[in-house]
Design a protein around this motif. Sequence first.
Motif, PDB file in Angstrom:
ATOM      1  N   LEU A 190       0.825  -1.208   0.000  1.00 52.83           N
ATOM      2  CA  LEU A 190       0.000   0.000   0.000  1.00 52.83           C
ATOM      3  C   LEU A 190       0.860   1.260   0.000  1.00 52.83           C
ATOM      4  O   LEU A 190       0.573   2.222  -0.723  1.00 52.83           O
ATOM      5  CB  LEU A 190      -0.919  -0.013   1.226  1.00 52.83           C
ATOM      6  N   THR A 194       0.973   3.977  -3.008  1.00 53.52           N
ATOM      7  CA  THR A 194       0.594   5.367  -2.753  1.00 53.52           C
ATOM      8  C   THR A 194       1.698   6.329  -3.175  1.00 53.52           C
ATOM      9  O   THR A 194       1.433   7.375  -3.798  1.00 53.52           O
ATOM     10  CB  THR A 194       0.277   5.561  -1.264  1.00 53.52           C
ATOM     11  N   LEU A 208      -2.010   3.579 -12.077  1.00 51.28           N
ATOM     12  CA  LEU A 208      -3.292   3.895 -11.457  1.00 51.28           C
ATOM     13  C   LEU A 208      -3.646   5.361 -11.644  1.00 51.28           C
ATOM     14  O   LEU A 208      -4.799   5.702 -11.945  1.00 51.28           O
ATOM     15  CB  LEU A 208      -3.237   3.550  -9.962  1.00 51.28           C
ATOM     16  N   GLN A 212      -6.845   6.564 -13.786  1.00 50.57           N
ATOM     17  CA  GLN A 212      -7.874   7.378 -13.148  1.00 50.57           C
ATOM     18  C   GLN A 212      -8.111   8.661 -13.922  1.00 50.57           C
ATOM     19  O   GLN A 212      -9.251   9.105 -14.087  1.00 50.57           O
ATOM     20  CB  GLN A 212      -7.471   7.692 -11.713  1.00 50.57           C
ATOM     21  N   TRP A 221      -9.706  -0.984 -11.450  1.00 52.22           N
ATOM     22  CA  TRP A 221     -10.137  -2.165 -10.699  1.00 52.22           C
ATOM     23  C   TRP A 221      -9.092  -3.282 -10.788  1.00 52.22           C
ATOM     24  O   TRP A 221      -8.823  -3.967  -9.804  1.00 52.22           O
ATOM     25  CB  TRP A 221     -11.472  -2.661 -11.245  1.00 52.22           C
ATOM     26  N   LEU A 224      -6.266  -2.459  -8.385  1.00 49.98           N
ATOM     27  CA  LEU A 224      -6.673  -2.653  -6.996  1.00 49.98           C
ATOM     28  C   LEU A 224      -6.769  -4.137  -6.642  1.00 49.98           C
ATOM     29  O   LEU A 224      -6.338  -4.558  -5.562  1.00 49.98           O
ATOM     30  CB  LEU A 224      -8.007  -1.948  -6.749  1.00 49.98           C
ATOM     31  N   SER A 227      -3.158  -5.530  -6.332  1.00 53.94           N
ATOM     32  CA  SER A 227      -2.511  -5.154  -5.072  1.00 53.94           C
ATOM     33  C   SER A 227      -3.121  -5.916  -3.901  1.00 53.94           C
ATOM     34  O   SER A 227      -2.408  -6.333  -2.976  1.00 53.94           O
ATOM     35  CB  SER A 227      -2.632  -3.648  -4.847  1.00 53.94           C
ATOM     36  N   LEU A 228      -4.430  -6.136  -3.934  1.00 50.91           N
ATOM     37  CA  LEU A 228      -5.084  -6.910  -2.884  1.00 50.91           C
ATOM     38  C   LEU A 228      -4.596  -8.357  -2.885  1.00 50.91           C
ATOM     39  O   LEU A 228      -4.272  -8.918  -1.824  1.00 50.91           O
ATOM     40  CB  LEU A 228      -6.598  -6.864  -3.086  1.00 50.91           C
TER      41      LEU A 228
END
Length: 254
Positions: A190, A194, A208, A212, A221, A224, A227-228
């Motif tokens: 994370l 970031t 990302l 965006q 998506w 995300l 990364s999850l």
Amino acid sequence: MRRTGARRLLGYGFLLGLLAAGWTLARAGTAVPALLVPDPARVAESLITKVVADPAALPLTFARALAGTVLGLALGTVLAIVSHLVPILEPLTRVSGMIMRCVPVLALSPLIATFFGYGGPAAVATATVMSFFPSFALVGAALWRIPPALLDVIRVTGGGRGTILRRVSLPIALPELVLAAKLTSCVGVLAALTAEFLTANDGLGALLARSQGLLDTPTVWAILLTSLAGSLLAYEVMDLAERKTRARLSLHKN
């Protein structure tokens, strides 16, 4: 351990099933626009063509997250050992660590970029800053739990600080260090993501930010979910390492 692992896998499978069912229901209705909840097929396409296939995205982010997490764990462990050997420094290091832990990543990013530069160095530094406190706190607590009588025995037999550190402190602190690695496995990804989102031109975070800006929701998506998945995999690997470490040390005690 095998039963625990099987139950965890079943839990993940059940959660994924619920996610897939909710996703399908959301797309089946007309209340949720495709800009917010894209079609699963488009997300899968973006995952393959834009996330996995991009050599400047997935490998860079996970490499930076790993490097930052390892550096953070090492920094926290060294600070804990120094604080234990020189107790007068313990309040200073503890307060500094708590301050750094409580400050949001978004607030730290400009300061980190000023000292370490933009892009990859900032991502590694951010992951380091966000990862060092658990190892500092857990390893430090383990070191302070060492019975004073045991230390006295070692000193009487001629052992110094080096002997105490090598034969007592580090074996006691090792399971806590692995536990800290498990707790920070998700934080590193994370933090790196970031930092890349704010300062880098490559990595998943930069992808990302571009997606965006272009309203490319399927790619957002896909990033995300990637990364999850990476965070969950890292957590499970470190959880297995923690259980094996504690089991081996308990066998040695017996």
